[in-house]
Scaffold this active site. Structure first.
Site, PDB file in Angstrom:
ATOM      1  N   SER A   1       0.812  -1.220   0.000  1.00  0.00           N
ATOM      2  CA  SER A   1       0.000   0.000   0.000  1.00  0.00           C
ATOM      3  C   SER A   1       0.847   1.273   0.000  1.00  0.00           C
ATOM      4  O   SER A   1       0.311   2.376  -0.026  1.00  0.00           O
ATOM      5  CB  SER A   1      -0.962   0.011   1.194  1.00  0.00           C
ATOM      6  OG  SER A   1      -0.238   0.142   2.384  1.00  0.00           O
ATOM      7  N   CYS A   2       2.146   1.134  -0.021  1.00  0.00           N
ATOM      8  CA  CYS A   2       3.073   2.274  -0.031  1.00  0.00           C
ATOM      9  C   CYS A   2       3.209   2.816  -1.452  1.00  0.00           C
ATOM     10  O   CYS A   2       3.560   2.082  -2.372  1.00  0.00           O
ATOM     11  CB  CYS A   2       4.416   1.797   0.526  1.00  0.00           C
ATOM     12  SG  CYS A   2       5.822   2.808   0.121  1.00  0.00           S
ATOM     13  N   THR A   3       2.923   4.100  -1.640  1.00  0.00           N
ATOM     14  CA  THR A   3       2.983   4.721  -2.956  1.00  0.00           C
ATOM     15  C   THR A   3       4.386   4.637  -3.556  1.00  0.00           C
ATOM     16  O   THR A   3       4.550   4.314  -4.728  1.00  0.00           O
ATOM     17  CB  THR A   3       2.541   6.201  -2.870  1.00  0.00           C
ATOM     18  OG1 THR A   3       1.223   6.229  -2.330  1.00  0.00           O
ATOM     19  CG2 THR A   3       2.540   6.864  -4.226  1.00  0.00           C
TER      20      THR A   3
END
Length: 129
Positions: A14-16
């Site tokens: 979920s880390c951009t």
């Protein structure tokens, strides 16, 4: 680190920055082994190897703006190196992400120019073999 892959990519889906890095690696046809930072946390020896590749030491991989870090309420400067490595192993959310390494170079965060350096080195090695 995965033995069959030249580059290890420690990520959190979920880390951009992780998603951007993964897209960059795929777009540039870079072979990598993917490790979920929280499910496959780097071992103490892996963290020591990662730290040995930093130019700024612990500050380079420590996520000081993370909620987990803020909740700790400890002065990391008071911890010994061993205590810090143990803390990062127990609390992988304290690690900046993504972390990419080929065993000799390290890239922390989404950094296309640094990724290019790792991928060029890997390509030179494969051409030489």
């Amino acid at each position: 680190m995965e033995e069959n892959k030249a580059i290890t990519f420690y990520t959190y889906p979920s880390c951009t920055s992780c998603r951007k890095t993964k897209a960059w690696l795929k777009k540039n046809d870079i072979d990598f082994g993917e490790r979920h930072l929280f499910r496959e946390t780097p071992s103490s020896s892996e963290l020591k190897q990662i730290l040995s590749l930093t130019t700024e030491g612990i500050d380079e991989i420590l996520a000081t703006r993370s909620q987990t870090f803020k909740q700790l309420k400890i002065d990391v400067n008071e911890l010994t190196f061993t205590e810090m490595v143990e803390l990062l192993t127990r609390e992988p959310k304290l690690l900046r992400r993504p972390i990419i390494t080929d065993g000799t170079k390290l890239v922390v965060g989404y950094n296309p120019s640094a990724l290019r350096n790792i991928s060029q080195k890997k390509q030179r090695l494969s051409i030489a073999n």
